[in-house]
Design a protein around this motif. Structure first.
Motif, mmCIF file in Angstrom:
data_model
loop_
_atom_site.group_PDB
_atom_site.id
_atom_site.type_symbol
_atom_site.label_atom_id
_atom_site.label_comp_id
_atom_site.label_asym_id
_atom_site.label_seq_id
_atom_site.Cartn_x
_atom_site.Cartn_y
_atom_site.Cartn_z
ATOM 1 N N THR A 1 35.986 48.322 56.066
ATOM 2 C CA THR A 1 37.570 48.496 55.705
ATOM 3 C C THR A 1 37.017 46.512 54.874
ATOM 4 N N LEU A 2 36.864 45.648 55.823
ATOM 5 C CA LEU A 2 36.291 44.264 55.521
ATOM 6 C C LEU A 2 35.742 43.830 53.826
ATOM 7 N N LEU A 3 34.181 44.797 54.378
ATOM 8 C CA LEU A 3 33.062 45.370 53.862
ATOM 9 C C LEU A 3 33.538 46.355 52.456
ATOM 10 N N ILE A 4 34.029 47.378 52.516
ATOM 11 C CA ILE A 4 34.333 47.943 50.692
ATOM 12 C C ILE A 4 35.220 47.146 49.866
ATOM 13 N N GLY A 5 35.472 45.798 51.062
ATOM 14 C CA GLY A 5 36.793 45.318 50.499
ATOM 15 C C GLY A 5 36.182 43.899 48.811
ATOM 16 N N THR A 6 35.470 43.329 50.193
ATOM 17 C CA THR A 6 34.186 42.749 49.422
ATOM 18 C C THR A 6 33.462 43.325 48.386
ATOM 19 N N LEU A 7 33.012 44.430 48.193
ATOM 20 C CA LEU A 7 32.669 45.329 46.863
ATOM 21 C C LEU A 7 33.017 45.441 46.123
ATOM 22 N N VAL A 8 34.156 46.151 46.782
ATOM 23 C CA VAL A 8 35.714 46.250 45.596
ATOM 24 C C VAL A 8 35.775 44.983 44.612
ATOM 25 N N ILE A 9 35.800 43.763 45.665
ATOM 26 C CA ILE A 9 36.840 42.143 45.377
ATOM 27 C C ILE A 9 35.366 41.997 43.545
ATOM 28 N N GLY A 10 33.410 41.643 44.506
ATOM 29 C CA GLY A 10 32.628 41.819 43.808
ATOM 30 C C GLY A 10 32.232 42.257 42.432
ATOM 31 N N GLY A 11 32.580 44.057 42.881
ATOM 32 C CA GLY A 11 32.173 45.474 41.270
ATOM 33 C C GLY A 11 33.475 44.651 40.221
ATOM 34 N N PHE A 12 34.444 44.061 40.576
ATOM 35 C CA PHE A 12 35.735 44.257 39.742
ATOM 36 C C PHE A 12 35.507 42.273 39.001
ATOM 37 N N GLN B 1 32.834 40.916 38.912
ATOM 38 C CA GLN B 1 31.567 40.883 38.047
ATOM 39 C C GLN B 1 31.294 41.763 36.789
ATOM 40 N N ILE B 2 32.295 42.968 36.914
ATOM 41 C CA ILE B 2 32.496 43.468 35.704
ATOM 42 C C ILE B 2 33.637 42.733 34.241
ATOM 43 N N GLN B 3 33.848 41.709 35.171
ATOM 44 C CA GLN B 3 35.659 41.187 34.383
ATOM 45 C C GLN B 3 34.294 40.016 34.111
ATOM 46 N N THR B 4 33.335 39.353 34.422
ATOM 47 C CA THR B 4 32.752 38.527 34.140
ATOM 48 C C THR B 4 31.430 38.709 32.977
ATOM 49 N N LEU B 5 30.921 40.007 33.408
ATOM 50 C CA LEU B 5 29.941 40.669 32.345
ATOM 51 C C LEU B 5 30.933 40.697 30.268
ATOM 52 N N GLN B 6 32.171 41.426 30.291
ATOM 53 C CA GLN B 6 32.781 41.435 29.674
ATOM 54 C C GLN B 6 33.648 40.158 28.906
ATOM 55 N N LYS B 7 33.408 38.884 29.804
ATOM 56 C CA LYS B 7 33.657 38.061 29.166
ATOM 57 C C LYS B 7 32.203 36.777 29.111
ATOM 58 N N ILE B 8 30.897 37.637 28.996
ATOM 59 C CA ILE B 8 30.004 36.819 28.513
ATOM 60 C C ILE B 8 29.825 35.642 27.017
ATOM 61 N N PRO B 9 29.897 36.512 26.120
ATOM 62 C CA PRO B 9 30.169 35.413 24.649
ATOM 63 C C PRO B 9 31.373 34.585 25.163
ATOM 64 N N GLN B 10 32.512 35.108 25.627
ATOM 65 C CA GLN B 10 33.630 33.535 26.042
ATOM 66 C C GLN B 10 33.144 32.568 26.942
ATOM 67 N N ILE C 1 39.953 34.576 40.954
ATOM 68 C CA ILE C 1 39.662 35.644 42.819
ATOM 69 C C ILE C 1 40.388 34.811 43.817
ATOM 70 N N ILE C 2 40.930 34.053 44.003
ATOM 71 C CA ILE C 2 41.558 33.391 45.480
ATOM 72 C C ILE C 2 42.952 33.692 44.855
ATOM 73 N N PHE C 3 43.383 33.688 43.487
ATOM 74 C CA PHE C 3 44.573 33.890 43.018
ATOM 75 C C PHE C 3 45.218 35.059 43.814
ATOM 76 N N VAL C 4 44.365 35.943 43.223
ATOM 77 C CA VAL C 4 44.050 37.399 43.200
ATOM 78 C C VAL C 4 44.266 37.740 44.580
ATOM 79 N N THR C 5 43.222 37.366 45.199
ATOM 80 C CA THR C 5 43.461 37.830 46.774
ATOM 81 C C THR C 5 44.853 37.242 47.493
ATOM 82 N N ILE C 6 44.706 36.231 47.162
ATOM 83 C CA ILE C 6 46.241 35.634 47.876
ATOM 84 C C ILE C 6 47.105 36.450 47.733
ATOM 85 N N ILE C 7 47.304 36.520 46.985
ATOM 86 C CA ILE C 7 48.760 38.256 46.080
ATOM 87 C C ILE C 7 48.731 38.907 46.254
ATOM 88 N N GLY C 8 46.870 40.128 46.381
ATOM 89 C CA GLY C 8 47.077 40.746 47.208
ATOM 90 C C GLY C 8 47.308 41.525 48.887
#
Lengths: 382, 259
Positions: free
Chosen positions: A270-281, A283-292, A314-321
Motif C-alpha cells: 500500500t505504501l509503495l502504491i502510495g509512493t507511485l501515485v504521489i510520484g505520478g501526480f 510528475q504530471i503536474q511538473t510536466l504541465q508547468k515546464i514553461p512556467q 508535496i509536504i502540504f498535500v501529504t500532511i492534509i491527506g
C-alpha cells in the motif's frame, strides 16, 4: 518565496489539490487500518504472554515452544524454583472453556488458564482481589470477559466444560478483574492450578490432581546479572526442557509470524502504491508547468526556490491527506463492531504515520529532479 | 551622453550539428545606452533569438564577451548569473508565461519578491506600473480573466518593476492582433524611454520598429544592416512582416542545431 508560491498555487487550485489529498487519505486509511489490524491480531494472539511478569519461559524440549504441546511436570517446576538465581517460578496451564448464561445470551469462548496465586503467570487484578488460595473456587476474569458477560467482582460465572462425554457446568465466583489478557484469540479467565485441573475439559471425567502437569513455567530471575546464565542453568539441570524469552514464545505461536508477515506485506505494498501515485501526480503536474518553471528560472529564480516549491506542495498535500485519513480511520474504528480485532498501539501508529509522511517526498523526488532539470531556453521554446 | 548599459564584443555562438559547425551568431558587437530601445530583426534562423539568449545570460557565447553595466557575464558562475538576471535584467517572452494562479498585481510583484523587497514597496510600485499600463481595473484578476493584450502588458510590467538596467523582449507581439500589438509596444517603448532602461526587442513584425530608436537586422548570424535614422525606420515600419523574411537568406532552423 517558495512558501508563497506553493500556498498560492494550492489555494487557487483547492479542488485539484483536495482531491489529491483525498487519494492520499484513502491510502492512509488503508495503511493505518492494516497497522491496527496487525496490532490487534497480534495482541489477540499474545496479549497474555506479552504482559507476563517473567524473564524466562520454560518449555518441554523439541516442541518448538508450542504451549499446547509443551508438558512440564510439577516436580520439574519444584526443581526450577530451587535453582540458584531464580527469584520466582510459576506454572501456567492452558485450556479452553465456555462461559454460559441462564438466559438466551450467547456463550463466550475463553482461554481457561491455571496458575499459582501470587507467582509469575498469575496476573494482577485492576479491580477486586488477586487469586489467593489454591483451592478456592474463585476466578479472575479479564476486562473483555467482564464487559461481554456483564459481570462484576462478587458475581458468579458459569463455566461449561466437557468431562468425558458430558458437558458439565461449574460456578465460580469472580474475585477480580484484570486488564486485557487475551490469549489465542480468546479473552482469558484465571483460576488456581488445582481448580483448573478439576474443571478443564478432559476425556475422562473425575480425574484430577492438586499438582498437575503444566504447559509452561514462567521464571523471574533474582537480578539482571543472573539472567544471562539462567536459561543455560535451567536447561543443564532440568531434563527435557528448553528455555526462551517471551517474544520468541509468542512469535512461535502457530500462524503468528505468517499473519504478521502477510499484513506487513500488505502495508508495504500500500505504501509503495502510495509512493507511485504521489510520484505520478506530481510528475504530471511538473510536466504541465515546464514553461512556467522555465520562465521562473529565466527571470532569475534560484534552483533552491524551484525545488522548495515542489517539496512544500508535496509536504502540504501529504500532511492534509494523512490527517484526513487519520481522522476517518479513527471514526471507522469507533464505529466498528467489537469482533474486528483492531487495535492502535502507539508504536505501530507512529511507524505507519512516519511511513505515510515519507512516501510524499520520496514519491515526489522524480518531479523535483524534473523541475530542477528544466532548461529555461528549451522550456520557453527559444 | 547616456551611460552604456550593454556592450557585446565580437560575440560568436557556434553550435555543432552532427559534424557540422553552425555559427548561429557570428562576430556581433553592439552597444546600447540607457534610455535606448532597439529592435533586433531578421528572418528565422538569423541568430536573433540566440543573441537575445546570450544577452539574457541564459546562454554562454563560444567567443567574445557580453558586458552589462560593465560587468562581463562570462566571468560569472551559474549562481552569480541567476542573481544578475533577477536584479539587472527584465524579460518579456513570446508567450507571456504569467503564473496562472497569481493575480496581475501578484505576478508583477513576483520580481520584487525575488529581489527581497518589502510588501509596502512592492504593492505601491506594482500598482503604479499597472495603472500606468492601463490595467487599474485588472489588478486583482487572474491571467485567465485577462485578454491576450492585457496579459502581455502585465508581463511588460513584470519585466520593468524591479528597475532593471536591461529589458529584453522576445517577440512580445507574436500572439496579439495589430491594434493590441501597437498598444503593447508603444507602452513598452514609453516606459523604457521614461525610466531610462536599455531595451532590446526581437521581432518579426517590422511595423513595431516605429517605436524604437535603432533597428539591427541580422542575417546568418551577422549584423547585415544597422538603421539609425528615424526616416529610414519609418520607411521600414511601413513594410510588411513578409518583407523581412525575404531580406535575408534564412539558412538554419532550430531542428538543425543541438545546443
Amino acid at each position: 518565496m517558495a512558501l508563497y508560491l506553493s500556498v498560492k498555487e494550492i489555494w487557487r487550485n483547492k479542488g485539484r489539490f483536495f482531491l489529491f489529498s483525498l487519494v492520499i487519505a484513502l491510502i492512509a486509511i488503508l495503511v493505518l487500518y492494516t497497522a491496527g489490524l496487525a496490532s490487534g491480531l497480534a495482541s489477540a494472539n499474545k496479549e497474555y504472554l506479552e504482559k507476563l511478569r517473567a524473564d524466562v519461559l520454560v518449555f518441554k524440549s523439541g516442541v518448538n515452544y508450542s504451549t499446547i504441546e509443551s508438558r512440564i511436570e510439577y516436580d520439574q517446576l519444584r526443581r526450577i524454583r530451587l535453582l540458584e538465581g531464580v527469584a520466582e517460578a510459576g506454572p501456567i496451564a492452558f485450556s479452553n472453556a465456555k462461559i454460559v448464561f441462564d438466559s438466551e445470551v450467547d456463550s463466550i469462548d475463553v482461554s481457561f488458564i491455571g496458575v499459582d496465586p501470587g507467582k509469575p503467570g498469575a496476573p494482577n487484578a485492576v479491580l477486586g482481589d488477586n487469586l489467593r488460595f489454591a483451592h478456592s473456587k474463585v476466578v479472575l476474569v479479564d476486562q473483555k470477559v467482564a464487559e461481554d458477560s456483564n459481570v462484576s467482582v462478587g458475581d458468579f460465572i458459569k463455566l461449561s466444560s466437557t468431562q468425558g462425554e458430558e458437558d458439565e457446568v461449574y460456578e465460580l465466583r469472580v474475585v477480580g478483574i484484570t486488564d486485557g489478557q487475551q490469549y489465542f484469540f480468546r479473552p482469558s479467565i484465571f483460576v488456581s492450578l488445582p481448580v483448573w485441573d478439576r474443571y478443564r475439559p478432559k476425556a475422562t471425567a473425575g480425574v484430577y490432581r492438586n499438582k498437575p502437569d503444566v504447559n509452561v513455567v514462567a521464571v523471574l530471575a533474582k537480578d539482571s546479572t543472573r539472567l544471562a546464565y539462567l536459561p543455560e542453568a535451567i536447561s543443564a539441570v532440568i531434563d527435557d526442557v528448553e528455555t526462551t524469552d517471551i517474544q520468541t514464545a509468542y512469535e512461535s505461536a502457530p500462524g503468528y509470524s505468517e499473519q504478521q508477515a502477510t499484513l506487513g506485506t500488505l502495508q508495504g505494498f500500500t505504501l509503495l502504491i502510495g509512493t507511485l501515485v504521489i510520484g505520478g501526480f506530481f510528475q504530471i503536474q511538473t510536466l504541465q508547468k515546464i514553461p512556467q518553471i522555465g520562465m521562473l528560472k529565466a527571470i532569475g529564480t534560484p534552483d533552491r526556490i524551484v525545488a522548495s516549491m515542489a517539496i512544500l506542495q508535496i509536504i502540504f498535500v501529504t500532511i492534509i491527506g494523512v490527517l484526513l485519513g487519520g481522522l476517518v480511520t479513527l471514526g471507522l474504528v469507533v464505529g466498528m463492531p467489537d469482533n474486528i480485532p483492531i487495535q492502535f498501539s502507539g508504536s505501530s501508529v507512529l511507524t505507519a504515520l512516519i511511513a505515510l509522511l515519507l512516501i510524499g517526498p520520496v514519491g515526489g523526488m522524480v518531479s523535483i529532479r524534473l523541475a530542477l532539470k528544466v532548461e529555461p531556453l528549451t522550456a520557453l521554446g527559444m | 551622453m547616456e551611460r552604456t548599459v550593454l556592450e557585446t564584443q565580437q560575440v560568436t555562438k557556434i553550435y555543432r550539428s552532427n559534424e557540422i559547425l553552425v555559427r548561429a551568431v557570428d562576430d556581433v558587437s553592439i552597444q546600447v545606452e540607457a534610455g535606448e530601445f532597439i529592435a533586433l530583426v531578421g528572418p528565422s534562423g538569423s541568430g536573433k533569438t540566440t543573441m537575445l539568449a546570450m544577452l539574457a545570460s541564459l546562454l554562454v557565447p563560444t567567443e567574445g564577451s557580453v558586458l552589462i553595466d560593465g560587468e562581463p557575464l562570462g566571468d560569472m558562475t551559474d549562481r552569480q548569473r541567476t542573481k544578475f538576471r533577477r536584479e539587472k535584467i527584465g524579460f518579456t517572452f513570446q508567450s507571456n508565461n504569467l503564473i496562472p494562479y497569481l493575480t496581475s498585481i501578484e505576478n508583477v510583484e513576483l520580481m520584487l519578491r525575488l529581489n527581497g523587497k518589502r510588501v509596502k514597496q512592492r504593492r505601491g510600485r506594482a500598482k503604479e506600473i499597472l495603472v500606468r499600463l492601463g490595467l487599474d481595473a485588472q489588478l486583482n484578476q487572474l491571467p485567465s480573466q485577462l485578454s491576450a493584450g492585457q496579459q502581455q502588458r502585465v508581463a511588460i510590467a513584470r519585466s520593468l518593476i524591479h528597475n532593471p538596467s536591461l529589458v529584453l523582449a522576445d517577440e512580445p507581439t507574436a500572439n496579439l492582433d495589430t491594434a493590441r500589438a501597437h498598444q503593447v509596444v508603444q507602452n513598452f517603448s514609453d516606459l523604457i524611454h521614461e525610466e531610462r532602461h536599455a531595451g532590446i526587442m526581437v521581432t518579426h513584425d517590422l511595423r513595431m520598429c516605429k517605436y524604437v530608436d535603432r533597428v539591427i537586422q541580422m542575417v546568418d548570424g551577422k549584423i547585415s544592416h544597422l538603421i539609425t535614422s528615424q526616416e529610414e525606420i519609418s520607411v521600414l515600419s511601413e513594410s510588411s512582416e513578409f518583407d523581412i523574411l525575404e531580406m535575408g537568406g534564412a539558412s538554419m532552423t532550430k531542428k538543425d542545431v543541438i545546443r
